[in-house]
Design a protein around this motif. Structure first.
Motif, short mmCIF file in Angstrom:
data_model
loop_
_atom_site.label_atom_id
_atom_site.label_comp_id
_atom_site.label_asym_id
_atom_site.label_seq_id
_atom_site.Cartn_x
_atom_site.Cartn_y
_atom_site.Cartn_z
N ALA A 244 40.23 24.26 40.76
CA ALA A 244 39.88 25.43 41.58
C ALA A 244 40.95 25.70 42.63
CB ALA A 244 38.53 25.21 42.25
N VAL A 245 41.46 24.65 43.25
CA VAL A 245 42.51 24.80 44.28
C VAL A 245 43.79 25.37 43.65
CG1 VAL A 245 44.03 23.54 45.85
CG2 VAL A 245 41.58 23.01 45.78
N VAL A 246 44.16 24.86 42.49
CA VAL A 246 45.38 25.30 41.82
C VAL A 246 45.31 26.77 41.39
CG1 VAL A 246 46.78 25.00 39.73
CG2 VAL A 246 46.04 23.00 41.03
N LEU A 247 44.12 27.20 40.94
CA LEU A 247 43.99 28.56 40.41
C LEU A 247 43.60 29.60 41.47
CD1 LEU A 247 42.16 27.98 37.00
CD2 LEU A 247 44.59 28.42 37.41
N LEU A 248 43.26 29.14 42.67
CA LEU A 248 42.77 30.07 43.69
C LEU A 248 43.76 31.18 44.00
CD1 LEU A 248 40.59 30.89 45.68
CD2 LEU A 248 41.61 29.32 47.36
N VAL A 249 45.00 30.82 44.35
CA VAL A 249 46.01 31.83 44.71
C VAL A 249 46.38 32.70 43.51
CG1 VAL A 249 48.37 32.19 45.52
CG2 VAL A 249 46.90 30.50 46.65
N PRO A 250 46.70 32.12 42.33
CA PRO A 250 46.99 32.98 41.18
C PRO A 250 45.83 33.90 40.82
CG PRO A 250 47.71 30.74 40.74
CD PRO A 250 46.92 30.69 42.00
N GLY A 251 44.61 33.40 40.96
CA GLY A 251 43.44 34.22 40.65
C GLY A 251 43.30 35.40 41.58
N LEU A 252 43.61 35.19 42.87
CA LEU A 252 43.54 36.29 43.84
C LEU A 252 44.68 37.27 43.63
CD1 LEU A 252 42.56 34.32 47.08
CD2 LEU A 252 41.08 35.78 45.66
N LEU A 253 45.87 36.76 43.35
CA LEU A 253 47.02 37.64 43.12
C LEU A 253 46.82 38.53 41.90
CD1 LEU A 253 50.03 35.24 43.88
CD2 LEU A 253 49.14 37.09 45.32
N ALA A 254 46.14 37.99 40.88
CA ALA A 254 45.92 38.76 39.65
C ALA A 254 45.03 39.98 39.89
CB ALA A 254 45.29 37.86 38.59
N LEU A 255 44.25 39.96 40.96
CA LEU A 255 43.39 41.10 41.27
C LEU A 255 44.19 42.30 41.78
CD1 LEU A 255 40.50 39.22 43.10
CD2 LEU A 255 40.39 40.27 40.84
N ARG A 256 45.39 42.05 42.33
CA ARG A 256 46.27 43.12 42.83
C ARG A 256 45.56 44.04 43.83
NH1 ARG A 256 49.25 44.91 37.13
NH2 ARG A 256 50.20 42.86 36.70
N GLY A 257 44.85 43.41 44.72
CA GLY A 257 44.18 44.17 45.78
C GLY A 257 42.86 44.81 45.37
N ARG A 258 42.45 44.63 44.14
CA ARG A 258 41.18 45.23 43.70
C ARG A 258 40.02 44.31 44.06
NH1 ARG A 258 42.62 45.72 37.53
NH2 ARG A 258 43.54 43.69 38.09
N TRP A 259 39.78 44.18 45.35
CA TRP A 259 38.77 43.24 45.83
C TRP A 259 37.36 43.64 45.42
CZ3 TRP A 259 41.75 39.50 46.69
CH2 TRP A 259 42.98 39.66 47.34
N HIS A 260 37.18 44.91 45.09
CA HIS A 260 35.86 45.36 44.66
C HIS A 260 35.41 44.65 43.39
CE1 HIS A 260 37.20 47.85 41.21
NE2 HIS A 260 38.32 47.98 41.92
N LEU A 261 36.39 44.17 42.58
CA LEU A 261 36.03 43.44 41.37
C LEU A 261 35.28 42.14 41.69
CD1 LEU A 261 39.28 43.86 39.20
CD2 LEU A 261 37.07 45.01 38.90
N LEU A 262 35.65 41.52 42.81
CA LEU A 262 34.93 40.31 43.22
C LEU A 262 33.52 40.65 43.69
CD1 LEU A 262 37.66 38.31 45.19
CD2 LEU A 262 36.83 37.90 42.87
N ARG A 263 33.41 41.75 44.45
CA ARG A 263 32.08 42.15 44.92
C ARG A 263 31.19 42.57 43.75
NH1 ARG A 263 35.31 45.08 48.55
NH2 ARG A 263 34.77 47.01 47.44
N ASP A 264 31.76 43.37 42.85
CA ASP A 264 30.97 43.87 41.73
C ASP A 264 30.54 42.77 40.76
OD1 ASP A 264 31.41 46.34 42.83
OD2 ASP A 264 32.99 46.92 41.41
N ASN A 265 31.35 41.71 40.67
CA ASN A 265 31.09 40.64 39.69
C ASN A 265 30.71 39.33 40.35
OD1 ASN A 265 31.93 41.94 36.99
ND2 ASN A 265 33.70 42.36 38.30
N ALA A 266 30.26 39.39 41.61
CA ALA A 266 29.89 38.15 42.31
C ALA A 266 28.80 37.39 41.56
CB ALA A 266 29.44 38.48 43.74
N GLY A 267 27.81 38.12 41.07
CA GLY A 267 26.73 37.47 40.33
C GLY A 267 27.21 36.84 39.04
N LEU A 268 28.09 37.54 38.32
CA LEU A 268 28.64 37.02 37.06
C LEU A 268 29.47 35.77 37.30
CD1 LEU A 268 29.10 37.51 33.99
CD2 LEU A 268 31.17 38.75 34.63
#
Length: 336
Positions: free
Chosen positions: A57-81
């Motif tokens: 989880a620690v290793v993938l945290l930064v790459p996972g956030l960078l892959a969103l490219r600022g589309r933070w709404h994807l995290l909000r919309d898919n929080a349950g998933l």
């Protein structure tokens, strides 16, 4: 030309998916043999699983956030998933399997967990109306028979009702992993889903360990394998980076290219990989019956792939000849 481009793209996507799925299966399969070196020094299975998950989880945290490219709404919309994925597909599958093996033999627990492809087929049929073809059913039967031989269950095993329930819980977790991983409609990059799921699983496993629900013991002694030893921290890093971070990311990407049904059957290669890694790292040679079972599993996967259907060509009507002859428009359509 359009049809040729479409077919070439589809073939390349499938080939890439198969390579990713095999890489994921090989990586996941290494976890048992690597972890054995830690368990033999006094580590508890719960501690090994938790540390492995937290590190990934620690290793993938930064790459996972960078892959969103600022589309933070994807995290909000898919929080349950993401939460569901972390609890069921990552933490749940591992915890249920851990408790299953405390009540029954490892081979039987693995066999029950790896009925997950059948659960995926049934889910797609009942939920989405994707009725399996005869080839898919035949491939499932071949893979199941091969799995029984690889796990050497025929030598005799005691069944426990409680253990069976835990193993079936692990099967549900594995099936949810394939189904959620293959869904591209949520818009989440695969690495972001992996990072989020591993983060949620880290919280769940750490809480279970802190509360005493999950036995948590560790040691700083070197991990011993067949003819050599490795520092404990090197084994932990390999578990986190290779058998978790890399395995989950490639598994998700494979599912999105192959679909949950085919990806779940290719993932049976994890059992074959586990046997191979046990031979290379622990000196545990597979028996002839296990090798025969491996061939059956591979045959089953090939038949399931054939059962997915081939692409047929449909020729559309020629357009009206306005300014000269136009090329025939051809497109691919999945065969019924």
């Amino acid at each position: 030309m359009t049809a040729l481009t479409h077919d070439t793209t589809t073939s390349s996507r499938t080939a890439a998916g198969l390579l990713l799925a095999l890489g994921s299966a090989a990586s996941f399969g290494m976890s048992g043999a690597l972890a054995r070196g830690l368990l033999d020094t006094g580590w508890s299975a719960g501690a090994a699983v938790t540390v492995r998950t937290v590190l990934a989880a620690v290793v993938l945290l930064v790459p996972g956030l960078l892959a969103l490219r600022g589309r933070w709404h994807l995290l909000r919309d898919n929080a349950g998933l993401i939460t569901l994925y972390g609890i069921t597909a990552v933490a749940g599958a591992q915890l249920c399997y851990f408790y299953a093996v405390t009540y029954m033999q490892v081979s039987v627990a693995l066999l029950l967990e790896y009925t997950a492809p059948v659960a995926v087929v049934m889910w797609l049929w009942l939920r989405h109306g994707q009725r399996p073809s005869r080839l898919t059913v035949l491939g499932a039967v071949l893979a199941a028979c091969g799995l029984v031989l690889v796990l050497d269950v025929l030598s005799g095993a005691d069944l426990s009702a409680v253990g069976v329930l835990w193993a079936l819980g692990a099967m549900v977790g594995a099936a949810s992993y394939f189904i959620i991983s293959a869904d591209e409609s949520n818009g989440l990059p695969g690495i972001s889903l992996a990072a989020g799921g591993l983060f949620v699983a880290s919280v769940v496993l750490s809480t279970a360990g802190a509360s005493g629900l999950l036995p948590f013991r560790a040691s700083t002694a070197d991990a011993a394998y067949d003819g050599f030893t490795v520092p404990w921290w090197a084994t932990v890093i390999a578990l986190g980076l290779v058998t978790a971070a890399f395995a989950y990311v490639t598994g998700i990407e494979a599912g999105r290219r192959l679909g949950s049904r085919l990806a779940s059957f290719v993932a049976l290669g994890e059992v074959l990989a586990a046997v191979l890694w046990a031979w290379l790292l622990l000196g545990e040679l597979p028996r002839a019956i296990q090798l025969a079972g491996g061939l059956l599993v591979l045959a089953g996967v090939v038949v399931v792939k054939l059962g997915e259907g081939r692409t047929s060509l449909v020729v559309e009507p020629l357009p009206e000849p306005d300014a000269g002859p136009d090329p025939v428009s051809v497109r691919g359509r999945p065969a019924a």
